[in-house]
Design a protein around this motif. Structure first.
Motif, mmCIF file in Angstrom:
data_model
loop_
_atom_site.group_PDB
_atom_site.id
_atom_site.type_symbol
_atom_site.label_atom_id
_atom_site.label_comp_id
_atom_site.label_asym_id
_atom_site.label_seq_id
_atom_site.Cartn_x
_atom_site.Cartn_y
_atom_site.Cartn_z
ATOM 1 N N GLU A 11 -3.723 -0.920 3.648
ATOM 2 C CA GLU A 11 -2.324 -1.156 3.262
ATOM 3 C C GLU A 11 -1.397 -1.055 4.482
ATOM 4 O OE1 GLU A 11 -2.491 0.516 -1.337
ATOM 5 O OE2 GLU A 11 -1.977 1.874 0.309
ATOM 6 N N ARG A 12 -1.656 -0.077 5.339
ATOM 7 C CA ARG A 12 -0.833 0.092 6.532
ATOM 8 C C ARG A 12 -0.945 -1.136 7.444
ATOM 9 N NH1 ARG A 12 -2.114 1.028 11.406
ATOM 10 N NH2 ARG A 12 -4.270 1.597 10.900
ATOM 11 N N ARG A 13 -2.167 -1.627 7.629
ATOM 12 C CA ARG A 13 -2.370 -2.790 8.510
ATOM 13 C C ARG A 13 -1.744 -4.054 7.928
ATOM 14 N NH1 ARG A 13 -8.701 -2.095 9.216
ATOM 15 N NH2 ARG A 13 -8.571 -4.203 10.061
ATOM 16 N N VAL A 14 -1.869 -4.235 6.610
ATOM 17 C CA VAL A 14 -1.276 -5.417 5.976
ATOM 18 C C VAL A 14 0.244 -5.379 6.083
ATOM 19 C CG1 VAL A 14 -0.928 -6.616 3.780
ATOM 20 C CG2 VAL A 14 -3.207 -5.815 4.412
ATOM 21 N N ALA A 15 0.831 -4.195 5.842
ATOM 22 C CA ALA A 15 2.288 -4.065 5.933
ATOM 23 C C ALA A 15 2.771 -4.355 7.355
ATOM 24 C CB ALA A 15 2.707 -2.665 5.507
ATOM 25 N N ALA A 16 1.992 -3.895 8.353
ATOM 26 C CA ALA A 16 2.370 -4.147 9.748
ATOM 27 C C ALA A 16 2.253 -5.624 10.100
ATOM 28 C CB ALA A 16 1.498 -3.302 10.675
ATOM 29 N N GLU A 17 1.192 -6.297 9.619
ATOM 30 C CA GLU A 17 0.990 -7.720 9.912
ATOM 31 C C GLU A 17 2.043 -8.589 9.246
ATOM 32 O OE1 GLU A 17 -2.976 -8.580 8.703
ATOM 33 O OE2 GLU A 17 -3.903 -7.335 10.256
ATOM 34 N N GLY A 73 5.022 -7.445 8.063
ATOM 35 C CA GLY A 73 6.381 -7.004 8.356
ATOM 36 C C GLY A 73 7.186 -6.694 7.114
ATOM 37 N N ILE A 74 6.511 -6.386 6.018
ATOM 38 C CA ILE A 74 7.201 -6.086 4.758
ATOM 39 C C ILE A 74 6.561 -4.863 4.117
ATOM 40 C CG2 ILE A 74 7.863 -8.492 4.299
ATOM 41 C CD1 ILE A 74 5.465 -8.664 2.397
ATOM 42 N N ALA A 75 7.328 -4.240 3.214
ATOM 43 C CA ALA A 75 6.782 -3.130 2.434
ATOM 44 C C ALA A 75 5.980 -3.693 1.267
ATOM 45 C CB ALA A 75 7.909 -2.240 1.925
ATOM 46 N N LEU A 76 4.824 -3.099 0.992
ATOM 47 C CA LEU A 76 3.995 -3.581 -0.106
ATOM 48 C C LEU A 76 4.588 -3.167 -1.435
ATOM 49 C CD1 LEU A 76 0.393 -2.811 1.247
ATOM 50 C CD2 LEU A 76 1.728 -4.901 1.456
ATOM 51 N N SER A 77 4.377 -3.999 -2.453
ATOM 52 C CA SER A 77 4.854 -3.662 -3.791
ATOM 53 C C SER A 77 4.042 -2.506 -4.357
ATOM 54 C CB SER A 77 4.735 -4.879 -4.711
ATOM 55 O OG SER A 77 3.390 -5.326 -4.754
ATOM 56 N N ALA A 78 4.587 -1.870 -5.347
ATOM 57 C CA ALA A 78 3.892 -0.739 -5.966
ATOM 58 C C ALA A 78 2.609 -1.216 -6.647
ATOM 59 C CB ALA A 78 4.805 -0.072 -6.988
ATOM 60 N N PRO A 79 1.557 -0.409 -6.627
ATOM 61 C CA PRO A 79 0.308 -0.805 -7.293
ATOM 62 C C PRO A 79 0.532 -1.024 -8.788
ATOM 63 C CG PRO A 79 -0.041 1.106 -5.877
ATOM 64 C CD PRO A 79 1.430 0.889 -5.952
ATOM 65 N N GLN A 80 -0.131 -2.051 -9.334
ATOM 66 C CA GLN A 80 -0.041 -2.336 -10.762
ATOM 67 C C GLN A 80 -0.948 -1.391 -11.540
ATOM 68 O OE1 GLN A 80 2.100 -4.721 -12.053
ATOM 69 N NE2 GLN A 80 2.792 -4.683 -9.919
ATOM 70 N N PRO A 81 -0.598 -1.078 -12.777
ATOM 71 C CA PRO A 81 -1.480 -0.227 -13.595
ATOM 72 C C PRO A 81 -2.861 -0.871 -13.725
ATOM 73 C CG PRO A 81 0.656 -0.510 -14.645
ATOM 74 C CD PRO A 81 0.626 -1.464 -13.485
ATOM 75 N N ALA A 82 -3.885 -0.089 -13.532
ATOM 76 C CA ALA A 82 -5.248 -0.613 -13.550
ATOM 77 C C ALA A 82 -6.012 -0.096 -14.755
ATOM 78 C CB ALA A 82 -5.985 -0.223 -12.276
ATOM 79 N N GLN A 83 -6.791 -0.966 -15.353
ATOM 80 C CA GLN A 83 -7.655 -0.571 -16.449
ATOM 81 C C GLN A 83 -8.876 0.143 -15.866
ATOM 82 O OE1 GLN A 83 -9.140 -3.892 -18.662
ATOM 83 N NE2 GLN A 83 -9.703 -2.670 -20.436
ATOM 84 N N PRO A 84 -9.127 1.380 -16.257
ATOM 85 C CA PRO A 84 -10.261 2.104 -15.659
ATOM 86 C C PRO A 84 -11.589 1.489 -16.063
ATOM 87 C CG PRO A 84 -9.360 3.334 -17.510
ATOM 88 C CD PRO A 84 -8.434 2.186 -17.267
ATOM 89 N N GLU A 85 -12.549 1.575 -15.161
ATOM 90 C CA GLU A 85 -13.884 1.078 -15.459
ATOM 91 C C GLU A 85 -14.591 2.046 -16.392
ATOM 92 O OE1 GLU A 85 -17.798 0.854 -12.820
ATOM 93 O OE2 GLU A 85 -16.338 -0.666 -12.210
ATOM 94 N N LYS A 86 -15.254 1.515 -17.395
ATOM 95 C CA LYS A 86 -15.984 2.360 -18.328
ATOM 96 C C LYS A 86 -17.138 3.054 -17.629
ATOM 97 C CE LYS A 86 -14.997 -0.180 -22.612
ATOM 98 N NZ LYS A 86 -15.587 -0.932 -23.737
ATOM 99 N N GLU A 87 -17.475 4.223 -18.131
ATOM 100 C CA GLU A 87 -18.598 4.954 -17.575
ATOM 101 C C GLU A 87 -19.914 4.364 -18.080
ATOM 102 O OE1 GLU A 87 -18.637 7.417 -15.256
ATOM 103 O OE2 GLU A 87 -16.532 6.850 -15.067
ATOM 104 N N GLY A 88 -20.954 4.570 -17.346
ATOM 105 C CA GLY A 88 -22.278 4.099 -17.733
ATOM 106 C C GLY A 88 -23.285 4.534 -16.698
ATOM 107 N N ARG A 89 -24.555 4.398 -16.996
ATOM 108 C CA ARG A 89 -25.599 4.848 -16.077
ATOM 109 C C ARG A 89 -25.716 3.937 -14.855
ATOM 110 N NH1 ARG A 89 -31.124 5.712 -19.064
ATOM 111 N NH2 ARG A 89 -31.630 6.403 -16.940
#
Length: 441
Positions: A217-223, A225-241
């Motif tokens: 994220e730091r490298r992308v923001a530097a390349e 020249g803008i601030a990154l948007s806030a992360p979007q809510p993510a659906q958690p991955e279900k557990e499994g073996r």
């Protein structure tokens, strides 16, 4: 990071595609005689059986690598596997380059294939876990622009060196050794690539995963020249073996069956043409020497399919790209089987190559999207292994068909396989623009 990881794939494709270009030199070295092949000569007294055993050994090794070691990348990490599998390839291929009998040539070819078999599976897995959903298709296109650039390189080397003995060695040995030397350089370049953050998080190494993502994220923001948007809510991955058996049970069983059938079908066209193109050109009346020159012209087209895909890879559904490409491959190979003009053969060869390479980057991304992180590498390795197994026997089948029925027989075989691939892929889910967790649910 995509470029660095793709450089390893460059040498897998270099290795896969040099088979067709070095076959004439291997044959002149006497490696495909029954006495030289040992027990491999039992595969039959066909005119092309010797080269067929080399192709067979290649893909049997790739099959074992993809099937047996895909689970290791899920257990031990993506970075470790794609790094050390490259070293395995270098060692085995270097030894293979100095073999003087067909028997040991094929044995070491099989061993090298085991290392390469897991390499590409892990690369596909890593890219799907690294790139945001809206750009995954483009990342796979860039990946394959780099990997397919190996094809014109190896075709040019084979054509340029065919009448020479560099360092007192047969030209095909030098072509093989060049690939090994380049792979060593890539191994050093790749050492800066981090582990997959998704894999780390899955194995409770959250702080390490957070550091890697924060650095990206730091490298992308530097390349930018803008601030990154806030992360979007993510659906958690279900557990499994995360076992392979999970991929063979609902809800993943249908996807696994579909992609296994598709992989068996697509590889018959993809490698059936690419590995045999110099031989197919000879069968259409082109002189042996000229066939390598024409094959080089056709090989130049390889990176351009994915290069075009950089523009449209995320604009159309993956399934659509795969189906259209398979249909184009089926039509073009039929026209190729009837053509005799060298210029027309080259044009049709270029069109087939472009279509097959669009299909390639689209399906490599597609199958990696279909499974959750906990079993992505082993599931992709399982479905992908069927393409390797099919290619091993398809090489022998194409030899039989070419000997008995000519290029039209090969075209019928490839065309039918493309129809099977289309039918399979149409049954799969849509994935474009979706988060991996949403697709896996």
């Amino acid at each position: 990071m995509v470029i660095l990881i793709s450089l390893g794939g460059f040498f897998e494709f270099y290795d896969l595609f040099f088979t067709g270009y070095v076959a004439p030199g291997m044959a002149r070295s006497g490696l495909f005689t029954p006495e030289s092949l040992g027990f491999f000569s039992a595969l039959g007294p066909l005119k092309v059986a010797g080269f067929g055993t080399f192709v067979f050994s290649t893909f049997m090794g790739l099959w074992v690598g993809a099937l047996a070691f895909g689970q290791v990348a899920d257990r031990c990490g993506r970075r470790m596997i794609f790094t050390w599998s490259l070293i395995w390839y270098v060692v085995c291929t270097t030894i293979m380059a100095f073999q003087t009998t067909g028997l040991w040539l094929n044995v070491w070819r099989f061993a090298a294939g085991v290392g390469l078999g897991i390499e590409l599976v892990t690369i596909d897995t890593y890219i799907s876990e690294l790139i945001p959903s809206r750009e995954r298709g483009r990342a796979y296109a860039v990946n394959q622009v780099i990997t397919f650039s190996a094809v014109p390189v190896v075709a040019f080397l084979a054509f340029a060196l065919k009448d020479m003995r560099p360092f007192g060695l047969d030209y095909w040995r030098v072509v093989v050794l060049i690939g090994s030397l380049g792979a060593v350089a890539v191994w050093f370049l790749r050492r800066s690539i981090p582990e997959s953050p998704r894999w780390l998080a899955r194995h409770q190494r959250v702080e390490e995963a957070e550091r890697i993502v924060a650095d990206i994220e730091r490298r992308v923001a530097a390349e930018r020249g803008i601030a990154l948007s806030a992360p979007q809510p993510a659906q958690p991955e279900k557990e499994g073996r995360g076992s392979l058996m999970e991929a063979l049970r609902p809800p993943y069983r249908k996807r696994t069956v579909i992609m296994s059938v598709f992989n068996m079908a697509q590889v018959i066209g993809f490698y059936g043409f690419a590995a045999w193109v110099p031989t197919l050109l000879v069968s259409r009346g082109v002189h042996v020497t000229s066939s390598l020159a024409y094959a080089f012209v056709i090989a130049i087209a390889n990176p351009f399919g994915p290069l075009l895909g950089v523009w449209f890879a995320d604009k159309f559904e993956r399934k659509t790209q795969i189906v259209v490409s398979l249909a184009a491959m089926g039509v073009v190979i039929v026209l190729f089987s009837q053509a005799s003009s060298p210029a027309l053969l080259i044009v049709l060869g270029v069109l087939f190559t472009l279509a097959s390479n669009v299909m390639s980057f689209a399906y490599h991304g597609y199958q990696a999207e279909l499974y959750p992180t906990r079993m992505r590498a082993r599931a992709v390795g399982f479905v992908y292994s069927w393409s390797r197994l099919a290619a091993a026997f398809a090489g022998l089948a194409i030899g039989i068909l070419l000997h008995g029925y000519g290029v039209p027989g090969v075209a019928a075989f490839i065309g039918t396989s493309m129809l099977v691939g289309i039918a399979a892929i149409l049954l799969g889910p849509a994935t474009r623009g979706l988060a991996l967790e949403k697709i896996s649910h």
